[in-house]
Design a protein around this motif. Structure first.
Motif, PDB file in Angstrom:
ATOM      1  N   GLN A  28       0.850  -1.187   0.000  1.00 35.63           N
ATOM      2  CA  GLN A  28       0.000   0.000   0.000  1.00 35.63           C
ATOM      3  C   GLN A  28       0.882   1.231   0.000  1.00 35.63           C
ATOM      4  N   LEU A  29       0.445   2.233  -0.754  1.00 31.87           N
ATOM      5  CA  LEU A  29       1.185   3.490  -0.855  1.00 31.87           C
ATOM      6  C   LEU A  29       0.350   4.604  -0.245  1.00 31.87           C
ATOM      7  N   VAL A  30       0.971   5.382   0.626  1.00 29.05           N
ATOM      8  CA  VAL A  30       0.281   6.501   1.270  1.00 29.05           C
ATOM      9  C   VAL A  30       1.034   7.777   0.947  1.00 29.05           C
ATOM     10  N   GLU A  31       0.324   8.708   0.311  1.00 29.16           N
ATOM     11  CA  GLU A  31       0.925   9.970  -0.105  1.00 29.16           C
ATOM     12  C   GLU A  31       0.543  11.084   0.858  1.00 29.16           C
ATOM     13  N   SER A  60       4.078   0.478   2.303  1.00 29.07           N
ATOM     14  CA  SER A  60       4.074  -0.554   3.326  1.00 29.07           C
ATOM     15  C   SER A  60       4.093  -1.910   2.646  1.00 29.07           C
ATOM     16  N   GLY A  61       4.678  -2.884   3.302  1.00 31.65           N
ATOM     17  CA  GLY A  61       4.788  -4.193   2.683  1.00 31.65           C
ATOM     18  C   GLY A  61       6.111  -4.344   1.963  1.00 31.65           C
ATOM     19  N   SER A  62       6.331  -5.524   1.446  1.00 28.82           N
ATOM     20  CA  SER A  62       7.598  -5.840   0.807  1.00 28.82           C
ATOM     21  C   SER A  62       7.549  -5.520  -0.682  1.00 28.82           C
ATOM     22  N   ILE A  63       8.523  -4.790  -1.143  1.00 30.48           N
ATOM     23  CA  ILE A  63       8.619  -4.439  -2.554  1.00 30.48           C
ATOM     24  C   ILE A  63       9.839  -5.124  -3.145  1.00 30.48           C
ATOM     25  N   ALA A  64       9.605  -5.939  -4.135  1.00 32.48           N
ATOM     26  CA  ALA A  64      10.717  -6.655  -4.759  1.00 32.48           C
ATOM     27  C   ALA A  64      11.599  -5.694  -5.542  1.00 32.48           C
ATOM     28  N   TYR A 121       0.114  11.265  -8.313  1.00 36.50           N
ATOM     29  CA  TYR A 121       0.020   9.872  -7.888  1.00 36.50           C
ATOM     30  C   TYR A 121       1.412   9.274  -7.718  1.00 36.50           C
ATOM     31  N   CYS A 122       1.579   8.555  -6.643  1.00 38.82           N
ATOM     32  CA  CYS A 122       2.789   7.786  -6.412  1.00 38.82           C
ATOM     33  C   CYS A 122       2.610   6.402  -7.027  1.00 38.82           C
ATOM     34  N   TYR A 156       2.058  -0.820  -8.227  1.00 42.96           N
ATOM     35  CA  TYR A 156       1.221  -0.317  -7.148  1.00 42.96           C
ATOM     36  C   TYR A 156       1.038   1.198  -7.260  1.00 42.96           C
ATOM     37  N   TRP A 157      -0.171   1.636  -6.857  1.00 46.27           N
ATOM     38  CA  TRP A 157      -0.519   3.053  -6.970  1.00 46.27           C
ATOM     39  C   TRP A 157      -1.053   3.603  -5.664  1.00 46.27           C
ATOM     40  N   GLY A 158      -0.721   4.855  -5.402  1.00 40.72           N
ATOM     41  CA  GLY A 158      -1.310   5.558  -4.281  1.00 40.72           C
ATOM     42  C   GLY A 158      -2.661   6.137  -4.665  1.00 40.72           C
ATOM     43  N   GLN A 159      -3.309   6.758  -3.689  1.00 38.68           N
ATOM     44  CA  GLN A 159      -4.658   7.271  -3.901  1.00 38.68           C
ATOM     45  C   GLN A 159      -4.668   8.641  -4.560  1.00 38.68           C
ATOM     46  N   GLY A 160      -3.536   9.287  -4.610  1.00 43.46           N
ATOM     47  CA  GLY A 160      -3.430  10.604  -5.235  1.00 43.46           C
ATOM     48  C   GLY A 160      -3.532  11.728  -4.219  1.00 43.46           C
ATOM     49  N   THR A 161      -2.834  12.800  -4.499  1.00 47.00           N
ATOM     50  CA  THR A 161      -2.897  13.990  -3.652  1.00 47.00           C
ATOM     51  C   THR A 161      -2.995  15.223  -4.560  1.00 47.00           C
TER      52      THR A 161
END
Length: 118
Positions: free
Chosen positions: A3-6, A25-29, A94-95, A107-112
């Motif tokens: 999960q990505l939090v911006e 958050s979480g593991s990113i390969a 967006y991240c 993976y994508w964040g929710q946007g800011t």
């Protein structure tokens, strides 16, 4: 699941600055790229800046010299320092984190929202 939090968006006057942050958050390969995209009303989403694990960067021509992308691998965080902001920079930012070899690792964040206006 990643999960990505911006954070860091807002309203700023032309010529001002903002700093966006995105923490995964979480593991990113690895290897992966951490990217910032933006989408203005009525326009397609476009890549603003990208950075690899090793720190190689790439920027859209429209932001070169004004924006700086960086990352902290220990914190799984990517930043976008935006200086000399212009009204045309107004968009939802967006991240994105993308695994280089596995298309499922996208993976994508929710946007800011970033708004540049006087």
């Amino acid at each position: 699941q990643v999960q990505l939090v911006e954070s860091g968006g807002g309203l700023v006057q032309p010529g001002g600055a903002l700093r966006l942050s995105c923490t995964a958050s979480g593991s990113i390969a690895s290897p992966n790229t951490m990217n910032w995209y933006r989408q203005a009303p009525g326009k397609q989403r476009e890549l603003v800046a990208a950075i690899t694990n090793s720190g190689l960067t790439n920027y859209a021509d429209s932001v070169k010299g004004r924006f700086t992308i960086s990352r902290d691998n220990a914190k799984n965080t990517v930043y976008l320092q935006m200086n000399s902001l212009k009204p045309v920079d107004t968009a939802v930012y967006y991240c994105n984190v993308r695994n280089v070899f596995d298309p499922r690792g996208d993976y994508w964040g929710q946007g800011t929202q970033v708004s540049v206006s006087s």
